[in-house]
Write an enzyme that holds these catalytic residues in place. Structure first.
Site, PDB file in Angstrom:
ATOM      1  N   ARG A  88      12.232  62.497  99.457  1.00  0.00           N
ATOM      2  CA  ARG A  88      12.739  62.374 100.837  1.00  0.00           C
ATOM      3  C   ARG A  88      14.130  61.740 100.877  1.00  0.00           C
ATOM      4  O   ARG A  88      14.955  62.127 101.699  1.00  0.00           O
ATOM      5  CB  ARG A  88      11.761  61.565 101.676  1.00  0.00           C
ATOM      6  CG  ARG A  88      10.587  62.413 102.090  1.00  0.00           C
ATOM      7  CD  ARG A  88       9.753  61.690 103.105  1.00  0.00           C
ATOM      8  NE  ARG A  88       8.898  62.628 103.804  1.00  0.00           N
ATOM      9  CZ  ARG A  88       7.701  62.328 104.282  1.00  0.00           C
ATOM     10  NH1 ARG A  88       7.228  61.125 104.137  1.00  0.00           N
ATOM     11  NH2 ARG A  88       6.991  63.236 104.911  1.00  0.00           N
TER      12      ARG A  88
ATOM     13  N   LYS B  43      -9.669  69.203 107.660  1.00  0.00           N
ATOM     14  CA  LYS B  43     -10.141  69.144 109.048  1.00  0.00           C
ATOM     15  C   LYS B  43      -9.639  70.279 109.928  1.00  0.00           C
ATOM     16  O   LYS B  43      -8.447  70.466 110.098  1.00  0.00           O
ATOM     17  CB  LYS B  43      -9.721  67.816 109.673  1.00  0.00           C
ATOM     18  CG  LYS B  43     -10.647  66.678 109.309  1.00  0.00           C
ATOM     19  CD  LYS B  43     -10.394  65.456 110.155  1.00  0.00           C
ATOM     20  CE  LYS B  43     -11.233  65.458 111.419  1.00  0.00           C
ATOM     21  NZ  LYS B  43     -10.753  64.484 112.399  1.00  0.00           N
TER      22      LYS B  43
ATOM     23  N   GLY C 147       2.731  68.065 103.725  1.00  0.00           N
ATOM     24  CA  GLY C 147       1.455  67.404 103.462  1.00  0.00           C
ATOM     25  C   GLY C 147       0.957  67.582 102.040  1.00  0.00           C
ATOM     26  O   GLY C 147       1.726  67.599 101.082  1.00  0.00           O
TER      27      GLY C 147
ATOM     28  N   GLY D  59       3.006  67.396 109.527  1.00  0.00           N
ATOM     29  CA  GLY D  59       2.725  67.551 110.960  1.00  0.00           C
ATOM     30  C   GLY D  59       3.884  68.218 111.678  1.00  0.00           C
ATOM     31  O   GLY D  59       3.683  69.081 112.534  1.00  0.00           O
TER      32      GLY D  59
HETATM   33  P1  AMP Z   1      -5.589  67.855 105.002  1.00  0.00           P
HETATM   34  O1  AMP Z   1      -4.915  66.522 105.174  1.00  0.00           O
HETATM   35  O2  AMP Z   1      -6.428  68.261 106.150  1.00  0.00           O
HETATM   36  O3  AMP Z   1      -4.605  68.928 104.557  1.00  0.00           O
HETATM   37  O4  AMP Z   1      -6.611  67.641 103.800  1.00  0.00           O
HETATM   38  C1  AMP Z   1      -6.219  67.418 102.489  1.00  0.00           C
HETATM   39  C2  AMP Z   1      -7.334  66.798 101.729  1.00  0.00           C
HETATM   40  O5  AMP Z   1      -8.465  67.631 101.794  1.00  0.00           O
HETATM   41  C3  AMP Z   1      -7.011  66.636 100.243  1.00  0.00           C
HETATM   42  O6  AMP Z   1      -7.085  65.277  99.915  1.00  0.00           O
HETATM   43  C4  AMP Z   1      -8.127  67.416  99.544  1.00  0.00           C
HETATM   44  O7  AMP Z   1      -8.630  66.784  98.400  1.00  0.00           O
HETATM   45  C5  AMP Z   1      -9.202  67.466 100.603  1.00  0.00           C
HETATM   46  N1  AMP Z   1     -10.126  68.606 100.382  1.00  0.00           N
HETATM   47  C6  AMP Z   1      -9.811  69.910 100.357  1.00  0.00           C
HETATM   48  N2  AMP Z   1     -10.906  70.637 100.106  1.00  0.00           N
HETATM   49  C7  AMP Z   1     -11.938  69.775  99.968  1.00  0.00           C
HETATM   50  C8  AMP Z   1     -13.334  69.937  99.709  1.00  0.00           C
HETATM   51  N3  AMP Z   1     -13.867  71.130  99.517  1.00  0.00           N
HETATM   52  N4  AMP Z   1     -14.081  68.829  99.685  1.00  0.00           N
HETATM   53  C9  AMP Z   1     -13.529  67.610  99.877  1.00  0.00           C
HETATM   54  N5  AMP Z   1     -12.228  67.401 100.117  1.00  0.00           N
HETATM   55  C10 AMP Z   1     -11.446  68.475 100.173  1.00  0.00           C
END
Ligand code: AMP
Length: 394
Positions: A37, A200, A349, A372
């Site tokens: 960054r 999520k 991200g 974001g």
């Molecule tokens: P996000 O911030 O929503 O992009 O989520 C990213 C996080 O989701 C990362 O730390 C990944 O390790 C986690 N993740 C992705 N797939 C899985 C899964 N099948 N089970 C648990 N964690 C997950």
């Protein structure tokens, strides 16, 4: 009205107040573990200095100190790194509201000043008018190059624009990000494939809704896929899958373009996050297992879709990629994107961490510095910080 950029302003002998996103990760010992960054801010910083400014006053936040002075979130390591890169002294102030700043800005020997972490003051995230006015009083000209925080209405990114009518512009990083994202939102070349993953659905529902209209296919992997599978009646075992997300997935599956959504057909599972990996050649996941990565068949199906795409947007890992047992899906997507001849954009991200881990970041056309921010830009076509920079605020 077009957004102005830093090379369109007269900076000679001016006090230039510039907002960057120096929100870098630090080790427990306070060492910067990834300087990306700051490195990406250097072209704008060097340009301002070379344009003959009188002073350069740098502003940023770091971490989430929530309005309190917390030493572990001091910008001191950033000041040291910047001084090193620029070969010039960078004076870090005691605080962004220090009474001595005005005097400091009159001294001949001081050229570059870095204000201490803006988020040590609750007024920053509260978009406080008086706080913005004080910050604005340090400069004649305002530059915003903090793309990663442009989706927030904060004092230093939003309200501050009330004080710089005609004397405000974006930096080169902001320009680069806007140019890259425009390729996704303004008539993307077809086939346009979006790949979403992560944990999520609720965080990404809006972008999925807006992307469904413009994409040819929307690939869903990672833990995000399980609510969709459950909503379709498949079994997801112990996988991450909240009831709220299943409800959101059900809604999305009723979208008029829901047939564009592509879901996993097999999985890598385990008893627990620490357990041994096992491949399940089925969409259903046994009751005592949790899905932790997409399976080999799914990866092949997804890569096949990616192959030949003219525009590719990726946000979110395909599994728990931080653990080597469950990183094949994510790294496989990075690999497939890196060999595609279309336009490739990685949208911030965790997918950025994943492409860096794969060593393929330089093979992508654009890796966004804002997670974001890039998603919100695609959803809405602009961001509050950019709109305020462009039009000012009353
Ligand atoms: P996000 O911030 O929503 O992009 O989520 C990213 C996080 O989701 C990362 O730390 C990944 O390790 C986690 N993740 C992705 N797939 C899985 C899964 N099948 N089970 C648990 N964690 C997950």
């Amino acid at each position: 009205m077009a957004l102005k950029f830093v090379d369109e302003l007269d900076l000679e002998d001016k006090k230039v107040l510039a907002r960057f996103d120096f929100n870098v990760p630090l080790s427990p010992e306070g060492k910067i573990t990834d300087t990306t960054r700051i490195d990406l801010a250097l072209p704008t910083i060097k340009f301002i200095l070379e344009a003959g400014c009188d002073k350069l006053i740098l502003m940023s936040h770091l971490g989430r100190p929530k309005g309190e002075v917390k030493k572990e979130f001091s910008l001191e390591p950033v000041a040291t790194y910047l001084a090193d890169q620029l070969g010039e002294d960078v004076v870090l102030t005691e605080s962004a509201t220090d009474r001595g700043i005005k005097t400091l800005l009159e001294l001949n020997e001081t050229k570059i000043v870095l204000l201490e972490n803006l988020r040590f003051h609750k007024e920053e995230t509260a978009n406080d008018h008086e706080f913005a006015k004080l910050l604005a009083s340090y400069g004649d000209v305002y530059i915003n190059d903090a793309f990663g925080t442009a989706h927030r209405k904060h004092a230093s990114t939003y309200e501050i624009n009330a004080f710089f009518k005609g004397n405000a512009a974006g930096g080169f990083l902001l320009k680069k990000e806007i140019d890259a994202l425009s390729k996704i939102i303004n008539k993307p070349e077809k086939p346009f494939i979006a790949i979403t993953g992560g944990a999520k659905v609720s965080d990404k529902i809006k972008i999925i809704e807006s992307l469904l209209v413009s994409v040819d296919s929307l690939i869903v992997g990672g833990a995000m896929a399980y609510p969709f599978l459950k909503a379709k009646g498949y079994k997801v075992g112990k996988s991450l899958c909240s009831d709220d997300d299943v409800e959101l997935a059900k809604k999305l599956l009723m979208h008029q373009y829901a047939s564009k959504i592509l879901l996993p057909v097999d999985h890598i599972v385990s008893d627990s996050v620490e357990g041994n990996p096992e491949t399940i050649n089925d969409v259903n996941i046994p009751e005592d297992k949790m899905g932790l990565d997409i399976g080999p068949e799914t990866l092949a199906v997804f890569c096949n879709k990616i192959d030949g795409a003219k525009t590719l947007l990726w946000n979110g890992p395909m599994g728990l990629f931080e653990n080597a047992h469950y990183s094949k899906g994510t790294l496989g997507i990075a690999q497939a994107m890196s060999t595609d001849t279309g336009y490739t954009l990685v949208g911030g991200g965790d997918s950025v961490a994943a492409v860096k881990k794969s060593g393929l970041a330089s093979k992508m056309n654009h890796v966004s510095t804002g997670g974001g921010a890039s998603l919100e830009y695609i959803e809405s076509g602009s961001l509050p910080g950019i709109q305020a920079l462009k039009f000012g605020i009353n």
